[in-house]
Design a protein around this motif. Sequence first.
Motif, PDB file in Angstrom:
ATOM      1  N   MET A   1       0.917  -1.181   0.159  1.00 44.28           N
ATOM      2  CA  MET A   1       0.085  -0.192  -0.049  1.00 44.28           C
ATOM      3  C   MET A   1       0.854   1.312  -0.143  1.00 44.28           C
ATOM      4  N   THR A   2       0.314   2.254  -0.333  1.00 44.10           N
ATOM      5  CA  THR A   2       1.166   3.545  -0.538  1.00 44.10           C
ATOM      6  C   THR A   2       0.800   4.332   0.599  1.00 44.10           C
ATOM      7  N   LEU A   3       1.827   5.261   0.843  1.00 47.47           N
ATOM      8  CA  LEU A   3       1.894   6.098   2.013  1.00 47.47           C
ATOM      9  C   LEU A   3       0.501   6.877   1.850  1.00 47.47           C
ATOM     10  N   SER A   4       0.097   7.376   0.876  1.00 49.84           N
ATOM     11  CA  SER A   4      -1.102   8.251   0.590  1.00 49.84           C
ATOM     12  C   SER A   4      -2.276   7.442   1.093  1.00 49.84           C
ATOM     13  N   LYS A   5      -2.433   6.367   0.663  1.00 48.60           N
ATOM     14  CA  LYS A   5      -3.500   5.352   1.225  1.00 48.60           C
ATOM     15  C   LYS A   5      -3.698   5.104   2.408  1.00 48.60           C
ATOM     16  N   ASN A   9      -6.609   6.570   5.101  1.00 46.14           N
ATOM     17  CA  ASN A   9      -7.331   5.545   5.952  1.00 46.14           C
ATOM     18  C   ASN A   9      -6.716   4.948   7.071  1.00 46.14           C
ATOM     19  N   LEU A  10      -5.888   5.877   7.718  1.00 51.34           N
ATOM     20  CA  LEU A  10      -4.930   5.399   8.788  1.00 51.34           C
ATOM     21  C   LEU A  10      -5.565   4.784  10.000  1.00 51.34           C
ATOM     22  N   TYR A  11      -6.929   5.479  10.509  1.00 45.42           N
ATOM     23  CA  TYR A  11      -7.606   4.650  11.590  1.00 45.42           C
ATOM     24  C   TYR A  11      -7.910   3.353  11.434  1.00 45.42           C
ATOM     25  N   ARG A  12      -8.747   3.419  10.261  1.00 44.83           N
ATOM     26  CA  ARG A  12      -9.524   1.951   9.713  1.00 44.83           C
ATOM     27  C   ARG A  12      -8.185   0.992   9.392  1.00 44.83           C
ATOM     28  N   VAL A  14      -5.204   0.805  10.763  1.00 42.34           N
ATOM     29  CA  VAL A  14      -4.486   0.478  12.415  1.00 42.34           C
ATOM     30  C   VAL A  14      -5.623  -0.516  13.045  1.00 42.34           C
ATOM     31  N   ASP A  15      -7.078  -0.264  12.932  1.00 40.47           N
ATOM     32  CA  ASP A  15      -7.867  -0.888  13.544  1.00 40.47           C
ATOM     33  C   ASP A  15      -7.838  -2.558  13.143  1.00 40.47           C
ATOM     34  N   THR A  16      -7.895  -2.459  11.681  1.00 42.35           N
ATOM     35  CA  THR A  16      -7.686  -3.920  10.922  1.00 42.35           C
ATOM     36  C   THR A  16      -6.402  -4.670  11.132  1.00 42.35           C
ATOM     37  N   VAL A  17      -5.489  -3.997  11.403  1.00 37.21           N
ATOM     38  CA  VAL A  17      -4.111  -4.699  12.175  1.00 37.21           C
ATOM     39  C   VAL A  17      -4.325  -5.169  13.638  1.00 37.21           C
ATOM     40  N   ILE A  18      -5.111  -4.300  14.286  1.00 39.68           N
ATOM     41  CA  ILE A  18      -5.382  -4.719  15.871  1.00 39.68           C
ATOM     42  C   ILE A  18      -6.264  -6.015  15.809  1.00 39.68           C
ATOM     43  N   LEU A  19      -7.248  -5.835  15.019  1.00 46.36           N
ATOM     44  CA  LEU A  19      -8.330  -6.918  15.069  1.00 46.36           C
ATOM     45  C   LEU A  19      -7.941  -8.317  14.422  1.00 46.36           C
ATOM     46  N   SER A  20      -7.135  -8.131  13.367  1.00 48.16           N
ATOM     47  CA  SER A  20      -6.639  -9.360  12.359  1.00 48.16           C
ATOM     48  C   SER A  20      -5.545  -9.999  13.309  1.00 48.16           C
ATOM     49  N   GLY A  21      -4.721  -9.231  13.512  1.00 38.86           N
ATOM     50  CA  GLY A  21      -3.328  -9.645  13.870  1.00 38.86           C
ATOM     51  C   GLY A  21      -2.364  -9.777  12.807  1.00 38.86           C
ATOM     52  N   ARG A  22      -2.840  -9.161  11.635  1.00 37.17           N
ATOM     53  CA  ARG A  22      -1.699  -9.354  10.427  1.00 37.17           C
ATOM     54  C   ARG A  22      -1.168  -7.907  10.130  1.00 37.17           C
ATOM     55  N   GLY A  23      -0.113  -7.751   9.745  1.00 39.54           N
ATOM     56  CA  GLY A  23       0.655  -6.552   9.503  1.00 39.54           C
ATOM     57  C   GLY A  23       0.280  -5.836   8.264  1.00 39.54           C
ATOM     58  N   VAL A  24       0.553  -4.625   8.134  1.00 35.75           N
ATOM     59  CA  VAL A  24       0.383  -4.276   6.574  1.00 35.75           C
ATOM     60  C   VAL A  24       1.750  -3.563   6.355  1.00 35.75           C
ATOM     61  N   GLU A  25       1.991  -3.771   4.891  1.00 33.50           N
ATOM     62  CA  GLU A  25       3.366  -3.216   4.511  1.00 33.50           C
ATOM     63  C   GLU A  25       2.937  -1.649   3.740  1.00 33.50           C
ATOM     64  N   ILE A  26       3.797  -0.672   3.841  1.00 39.01           N
ATOM     65  CA  ILE A  26       3.780   0.528   3.314  1.00 39.01           C
ATOM     66  C   ILE A  26       4.818   0.668   2.560  1.00 39.01           C
ATOM     67  N   GLU A  27       4.865   1.033   1.306  1.00 37.10           N
ATOM     68  CA  GLU A  27       5.931   1.234   0.343  1.00 37.10           C
ATOM     69  C   GLU A  27       6.056   2.815  -0.066  1.00 37.10           C
ATOM     70  N   ARG A  28       7.236   3.150   0.081  1.00 33.82           N
ATOM     71  CA  ARG A  28       7.610   4.645  -0.068  1.00 33.82           C
ATOM     72  C   ARG A  28       9.088   4.812  -0.518  1.00 33.82           C
ATOM     73  N   ARG A  29       9.194   5.259  -1.740  1.00 33.81           N
ATOM     74  CA  ARG A  29      10.670   5.283  -2.311  1.00 33.81           C
ATOM     75  C   ARG A  29      11.150   4.024  -2.692  1.00 33.81           C
ATOM     76  N   ARG A  32       9.977  -0.471   2.001  1.00 30.23           N
ATOM     77  CA  ARG A  32       8.876  -0.979   2.639  1.00 30.23           C
ATOM     78  C   ARG A  32       9.257  -1.059   4.085  1.00 30.23           C
ATOM     79  N   VAL A  33       7.912  -0.513   4.844  1.00 29.03           N
ATOM     80  CA  VAL A  33       7.780  -0.478   6.403  1.00 29.03           C
ATOM     81  C   VAL A  33       6.655  -1.298   6.537  1.00 29.03           C
ATOM     82  N   ARG A  34       6.820  -1.921   7.720  1.00 28.81           N
ATOM     83  CA  ARG A  34       5.572  -2.664   8.117  1.00 28.81           C
ATOM     84  C   ARG A  34       4.811  -2.156   9.512  1.00 28.81           C
ATOM     85  N   ILE A  35       3.848  -2.222   9.493  1.00 31.58           N
ATOM     86  CA  ILE A  35       3.015  -1.920  10.857  1.00 31.58           C
ATOM     87  C   ILE A  35       2.417  -3.179  11.356  1.00 31.58           C
TER      88      ILE A  35
END
Length: 72
Positions: A1-5, A9-12, A14-29, A32-35
């Motif tokens: 996912m891009t940093l713009s996305k 949708n930051l709060y949604r 983060v809530d998805t990561v908390i509920l599912s337990g699965r991380g999210v990868e963000i790509e910039r330049r 990759r960074v993982r939350i």
Amino acid sequence: MTLSKLRANLYRIVDTVILSGRGVEIERRGRRVRIVSANEGDALDQLKPHPDYLQTDPEALVHMDWSQEWHP
């Protein structure tokens, strides 16, 4: 996912990561960074025990002869 996305949708997300337990990868330049949730362990820590699932002695499975079933 891009940093713009993520920003849109930051709060949604983060809530998805908390509920599912699965991380999210963000790509910039091209990097990759993982939350991930800091409170959750790895995937194996999230497994729930099912003590009544196996209806036989586990040792019987270890010593079972599967040679008749094995056809390489």
